[in-house]
Design a protein around this motif. Structure first.
Motif, mmCIF file in Angstrom:
data_model
loop_
_atom_site.group_PDB
_atom_site.id
_atom_site.type_symbol
_atom_site.label_atom_id
_atom_site.label_comp_id
_atom_site.label_asym_id
_atom_site.label_seq_id
_atom_site.Cartn_x
_atom_site.Cartn_y
_atom_site.Cartn_z
ATOM 1 N N LYS A 104 3.231 -9.262 -0.395
ATOM 2 C CA LYS A 104 2.913 -8.795 -1.741
ATOM 3 C C LYS A 104 1.249 -8.596 -2.031
ATOM 4 N N ASN A 105 0.665 -9.588 -1.557
ATOM 5 C CA ASN A 105 -0.648 -9.601 -1.741
ATOM 6 C C ASN A 105 -1.429 -8.492 -0.657
ATOM 7 N N TYR A 106 -0.857 -8.341 0.656
ATOM 8 C CA TYR A 106 -1.187 -7.358 1.328
ATOM 9 C C TYR A 106 -1.141 -6.042 0.633
ATOM 10 N N PHE A 107 0.154 -5.817 0.150
ATOM 11 C CA PHE A 107 0.527 -4.646 -0.550
ATOM 12 C C PHE A 107 -0.705 -4.375 -1.628
ATOM 13 N N LEU A 108 -1.295 -5.100 -2.380
ATOM 14 C CA LEU A 108 -2.083 -4.988 -3.372
ATOM 15 C C LEU A 108 -3.555 -4.737 -2.573
ATOM 16 N N ALA A 109 -3.727 -5.486 -1.569
ATOM 17 C CA ALA A 109 -5.027 -5.240 -0.563
ATOM 18 C C ALA A 109 -5.329 -3.890 -0.266
ATOM 19 N N LEU A 110 -3.961 -3.319 0.112
ATOM 20 C CA LEU A 110 -4.075 -1.881 0.553
ATOM 21 C C LEU A 110 -4.131 -0.851 -0.742
ATOM 22 N N GLN A 111 -3.914 -1.200 -1.776
ATOM 23 C CA GLN A 111 -4.069 -0.505 -2.966
ATOM 24 C C GLN A 111 -5.535 -0.489 -3.115
ATOM 25 N N GLN A 112 -6.458 -1.513 -3.010
ATOM 26 C CA GLN A 112 -7.618 -1.869 -3.268
ATOM 27 C C GLN A 112 -8.811 -1.515 -2.480
ATOM 28 N N SER A 113 -8.583 -1.533 -1.271
ATOM 29 C CA SER A 113 -9.614 -1.216 -0.060
ATOM 30 C C SER A 113 -9.141 -0.139 0.915
ATOM 31 N N PRO A 114 -10.117 0.982 0.996
ATOM 32 C CA PRO A 114 -9.715 1.900 2.119
ATOM 33 C C PRO A 114 -9.899 1.303 3.564
ATOM 34 N N ASP A 115 -10.736 0.302 3.463
ATOM 35 C CA ASP A 115 -11.182 -0.559 4.875
ATOM 36 C C ASP A 115 -9.757 -1.090 5.149
ATOM 37 N N VAL A 116 -9.217 -1.621 4.403
ATOM 38 C CA VAL A 116 -7.792 -2.290 4.690
ATOM 39 C C VAL A 116 -6.696 -1.125 5.319
ATOM 40 N N VAL A 117 -6.864 -0.041 4.482
ATOM 41 C CA VAL A 117 -5.823 0.993 4.726
ATOM 42 C C VAL A 117 -6.205 1.524 6.275
ATOM 43 N N LEU A 118 -7.271 1.619 6.520
ATOM 44 C CA LEU A 118 -7.864 2.196 7.794
ATOM 45 C C LEU A 118 -7.563 1.108 8.849
ATOM 46 N N LEU A 119 -7.618 -0.284 8.710
ATOM 47 C CA LEU A 119 -7.211 -1.140 9.753
ATOM 48 C C LEU A 119 -5.760 -1.380 9.862
ATOM 49 N N HIS A 120 -5.233 -1.008 8.701
ATOM 50 C CA HIS A 120 -3.689 -1.242 8.756
ATOM 51 C C HIS A 120 -3.221 -0.088 9.713
ATOM 52 N N SER A 121 -3.658 0.884 9.644
ATOM 53 C CA SER A 121 -3.296 2.236 10.311
ATOM 54 C C SER A 121 -3.393 1.781 11.894
ATOM 55 N N GLU A 122 -4.925 1.113 12.118
ATOM 56 C CA GLU A 122 -4.931 0.983 13.409
ATOM 57 C C GLU A 122 -3.788 -0.002 14.151
ATOM 58 N N MET A 123 -3.727 -1.087 13.312
ATOM 59 C CA MET A 123 -2.755 -2.231 13.424
ATOM 60 C C MET A 123 -1.456 -1.484 13.903
ATOM 61 N N MET A 124 -0.983 -0.560 13.209
ATOM 62 C CA MET A 124 0.325 -0.166 13.346
ATOM 63 C C MET A 124 0.162 0.811 14.711
ATOM 64 N N SER A 125 -0.849 1.438 14.977
ATOM 65 C CA SER A 125 -0.728 1.972 16.213
ATOM 66 C C SER A 125 -0.719 1.046 17.439
ATOM 67 N N ILE A 126 -1.515 -0.122 17.185
ATOM 68 C CA ILE A 126 -1.213 -1.124 18.418
ATOM 69 C C ILE A 126 0.084 -1.702 18.249
ATOM 70 N N LEU A 127 0.626 -2.012 17.288
ATOM 71 C CA LEU A 127 2.178 -2.575 17.268
ATOM 72 C C LEU A 127 3.175 -1.699 17.794
ATOM 73 N N GLY A 128 2.805 -0.236 17.513
ATOM 74 C CA GLY A 128 3.801 0.967 17.740
ATOM 75 C C GLY A 128 3.791 1.089 19.333
ATOM 76 N N ALA A 129 2.553 0.811 19.775
ATOM 77 C CA ALA A 129 2.320 1.007 21.297
ATOM 78 C C ALA A 129 3.272 -0.011 22.148
ATOM 79 N N LYS A 130 4.040 -1.059 21.691
ATOM 80 C CA LYS A 130 4.812 -1.845 22.397
ATOM 81 C C LYS A 130 6.009 -2.275 21.338
ATOM 82 N N SER A 131 6.968 -1.679 21.854
ATOM 83 C CA SER A 131 8.075 -2.007 20.993
ATOM 84 C C SER A 131 8.798 -3.223 21.526
ATOM 85 N N SER A 132 9.349 -4.133 20.623
ATOM 86 C CA SER A 132 10.172 -5.400 21.063
ATOM 87 C C SER A 132 11.498 -5.256 21.276
#
Length: 141
Positions: free
Chosen positions: A113-141
């Motif tokens: 919930k708090n992460y959702f709010l942070a994504l609404q408030q900060s472009p920096d969080v959005v950009l880093l979230h996108s980067e994190m999803m790329s990293i996490l998508g590179a290795k499927s479990s």
């Protein structure tokens, strides 16, 4: 792959990149929360007070989930000081845990919930979230 096989080189790189991204995310989220805290409750006077708030104040509690995950990644990657070397299964479990933790939701866990709010408030969080999803998508479990 067998349950007790060592962490593969590709998975180790992914977990290392995940750790680096989580550290940057943690820093950004701490800065956002500090700003919000100071807006609502007054200026934090020094680093010691800030550290005590981060460790003990309920305002910052939701960020402990992220801190705990980073510590677990560190322990998994630090095979030199371990009685039991990390396995591929251990590393993949951390990747899965990160994927779940970083799933923003208006109705999920306190962190989500708090992460959702942070994504609404900060472009920096959005950009880093996108980067994190790329990293996490590179290795499927």
């Amino acid at each position: 792959m067998a349950e007790d096989s060592p962490v593969s080189a590709i998975t180790r790189v992914t977990v290392t990149q995940l750790r680096q991204g989580l550290l940057r995310l943690h820093k950004i989220l701490l800065e956002l929360e500090r700003t919000a805290y100071e807006r609502g409750r007054g200026r934090i006077s020094n680093s010691y007070e800030y550290l005590q708030l981060v460790l003990k104040d309920p305002w910052f509690d939701w960020l402990h989930r992220l801190s705990e995950l980073i510590v677990q990644i560190d322990e998994t990657l630090d095979t030199a000081n371990s009685d039991r070397p990390a396995t591929e299964e251990d590393a993949l479990a951390l990747i899965t845990r990160a994927k779940l933790l970083l799933t923003p939701s208006e109705s999920g866990t306190e962190f989500q919930k708090n992460y959702f709010l942070a994504l609404q408030q900060s472009p920096d969080v959005v950009l880093l979230h996108s980067e994190m999803m790329s990293i996490l998508g590179a290795k499927s479990s």
